[in-house]
Design a protein around this motif. Sequence first.
Motif, mmCIF file in Angstrom:
data_model
loop_
_atom_site.group_PDB
_atom_site.id
_atom_site.type_symbol
_atom_site.label_atom_id
_atom_site.label_comp_id
_atom_site.label_asym_id
_atom_site.label_seq_id
_atom_site.Cartn_x
_atom_site.Cartn_y
_atom_site.Cartn_z
ATOM 1 N N SER A 18 -15.916 27.660 26.367
ATOM 2 C CA SER A 18 -16.150 28.818 25.508
ATOM 3 C C SER A 18 -17.256 29.715 26.063
ATOM 4 C CB SER A 18 -16.508 28.362 24.094
ATOM 5 O OG SER A 18 -17.799 27.790 24.105
ATOM 6 N N ASN A 19 -17.892 29.295 27.136
ATOM 7 C CA ASN A 19 -18.956 30.137 27.698
ATOM 8 C C ASN A 19 -18.627 30.526 29.141
ATOM 9 O OD1 ASN A 19 -21.288 31.472 28.313
ATOM 10 N ND2 ASN A 19 -22.602 29.994 27.276
ATOM 11 N N GLY B 40 -17.941 43.764 13.881
ATOM 12 C CA GLY B 40 -16.772 43.806 14.746
ATOM 13 C C GLY B 40 -16.559 42.462 15.407
ATOM 14 N N GLY B 41 -15.394 41.915 15.237
ATOM 15 C CA GLY B 41 -15.072 40.668 15.908
ATOM 16 C C GLY B 41 -14.094 40.949 17.025
ATOM 17 N N ARG B 42 -13.750 39.939 17.787
ATOM 18 C CA ARG B 42 -12.832 40.160 18.891
ATOM 19 C C ARG B 42 -11.426 40.429 18.357
ATOM 20 N NH1 ARG B 42 -14.153 35.861 23.409
ATOM 21 N NH2 ARG B 42 -16.243 36.629 23.034
ATOM 22 N N THR B 43 -11.087 39.691 17.295
ATOM 23 C CA THR B 43 -9.743 39.845 16.765
ATOM 24 C C THR B 43 -9.696 40.703 15.510
ATOM 25 O OG1 THR B 43 -10.102 37.706 15.732
ATOM 26 C CG2 THR B 43 -8.766 37.745 17.733
ATOM 27 N N LYS B 44 -10.697 40.538 14.645
ATOM 28 C CA LYS B 44 -10.670 41.342 13.428
ATOM 29 C C LYS B 44 -12.075 41.688 12.977
ATOM 30 C CE LYS B 44 -10.685 37.436 10.272
ATOM 31 N NZ LYS B 44 -10.255 36.944 8.998
ATOM 32 N N ASN B 45 -12.178 42.728 12.198
ATOM 33 C CA ASN B 45 -13.461 43.132 11.661
ATOM 34 C C ASN B 45 -13.725 42.430 10.336
ATOM 35 O OD1 ASN B 45 -13.935 44.827 13.773
ATOM 36 N ND2 ASN B 45 -13.042 46.608 12.746
#
Lengths: 362, 356
Positions: A18-19, B40-45
């Motif tokens: 994960s890193n 803000g996330g990688r897939t969804k906010n």
Amino acid sequence: MIKGAVAIFKRDFKKFLSNPFVILMTMFMPIMYLIIFGNAMGGTITHVPIAVVQEESFSTSTPLFVSAVDMLKVLAQRDNPRMFDVKVYTDEAKAKRDLNNGIVKAVVVFPSTVSSSDAVRLYVDSSEYMIPSLVQSGVQMALMSSGANNRVEINKIYGDIKYIQFFGVGVIVMAIFMSTMMGGGIALIKDREMGIIEGYLVTPVKRSSIILGMIGSGTIRAFLAGFIIFIVDILITGIIIQSAEDFLLVLVVLFITSLGVTSLMVSAASRFANQQEYAAVAAFFSLILFMTSGAFYPVVGMPDWLRWITIINPEYYAVDALRSIILRGQGLGVIGMDLLALLLFSTGAIILGITTFRRTLE
Amino acid sequence: MERRNSPCLEDPPHGDGQTTGSRNIPDNIIRIDHLTKIFGGRTKNVTAVNDVSFEVKRGEIFGLLGPNGAGKSTLIRILTTLMEPTSGTAFVDRYEITRFPEKIRSIIGVCPQNSTLDIELTAYDNLEFYGKLVNVPGSELDTRIWQLLRMTDLEDRARMRVETFSGGMRRKLEIVRAFIHHPLILFLDEPTIGLDPEARREVWQQISTLNEEKTTIILTTHYMDEAEKLCNRIAFVDKGRLISLDTTDNLRKLIPAGDLIEIGADLMNNGALAELHENSLITSVDFRDRKVFISAKNGSRVLPAIVAVLEKYSITMTSISIRPPTIEDVFIYLTGKKLDGGGISNAKPAAGERSP
């Protein structure tokens, strides 16, 4: 037992994957070692600046002088650029002055008479590793191919300097770097990791205060480490500090170097959120800066592209300044440029650290 | 458990596009205006704070009550300048949060949810370090530190490292640390989380004491008893939205059923039950386990009438109790879930303010 081992394996591996940054750095490091360490240490020494001069009271250049100088000029490493950058001087005293100030690494003084009984005098900067013997064999080769069998009289202007003495100076700088890797920046990241930073980011403390505070404490720690190794160096390698002035000058160089390197690492730390990433970056900096500092091996032996790094490498200036004082007894006049470069570097790093430090939690 | 109401003058006029408070001393020390925070996330906010507006009055203890993950801490972090809002604005005292963060930092004290004490330092050193950061004058600092240590009964521990302290001791130390510079506003994010009942009571005591020094206190909690005990006014938040905001008493009135009356009786008479039903203030009557359960609006007013009915039918009463609905009852009524996060199926439908 197996079940537990698998569970622990999975957990650890998941965290590893994960890193990506750390993965990248673990791959990157050995490759960097290969490229930098390999090139920095194994390079052939080329373009050594040497001065050639004929003894006073000469009317015309002797044939020996002309042919030997021509030979020195064309001497080259196999498939490589020339071995020496030959400068012809007309004044022996001036050539020696340049040798003392580190502008040339050796002075070859040819006799003014044609007689082969007079010795060719060679003055070499013995504080450099490998270079004295290289110059000596070069001069002998030039004389031989000119058909002359004059004696070569070698004067090591700084006496016999052992490799450990040459290297010891580099180790002082290494001590400073090690100390900044462990302290300084890491404390900043620890605060972030442990959440302590949330406690003081809500106070009116300015980010410049935070950075300057960290740099201040890191600098003192690095300075003490460098100072202790300097003393150990004196005891173990038998270097001799000529005067109290030189001693103080060494302390000044140690301090400014500590400031510069600490500032760089704290600046790097101001952007990182976890210790692993920081450690990877710190190790990378440590490698590239120390290897190209000239601590192990003369900088002239490095390939050109690597030599460019030395221009922006604070450790190069530190090593150079320390060697000037400790091994050659040179003063402020010679190391002035080194100090200036270190100060410029420190200022830049401090400004970078302050401007990149995140004052909010995001 | 009645608390004095803070001197509540009329709310200041709400002009559009107010920049800084033009009045000298506004009644509202904090004004939050359509504040939204989206992570803000990688897939969804994730919307942690969703269009929240409210005011906090000068000198009150204000509670932000909601389940874990409701957005309380994010709201506190925005108000304490640790984060910037995605949209909307807020004023702390006279200062806008994104434009004058440094002004705000000098008038607030913050005790974040997770410990921010340096456990490798002693209690004294922690207070000294913080005191210097918040510009407590050097001549007063030592006196102030001992004063705070006395308040927390940690005088004899002053020179011990914080890592040797219990959770309650750490918490108390952290709360007084936030108060070292006499801030105008004190933010306490879940001040009693993870503490035993004894330590919680001590922390509550401390918070009340601090409030007496005219400090506005904003605390977040998901313990309803804590909010009830301490706060003048409570804001319910859930899923980033403000659901309701009022004094504790007014919030209780939101439940149409009103107070809950329990009367112990060995026997019950159907005639009596029918007569009780006829009372317009009584919303429900139930007899089980030798107890009559009555829900009534304004319970104390209707009680004599109830007693009269039961006496008329010669029913022997063994006990009478009357209790107002708890804040938790109100929260369940409004959101359909318990404060500690568990949903309950038979909850009443959500009130109108709730987001769809």
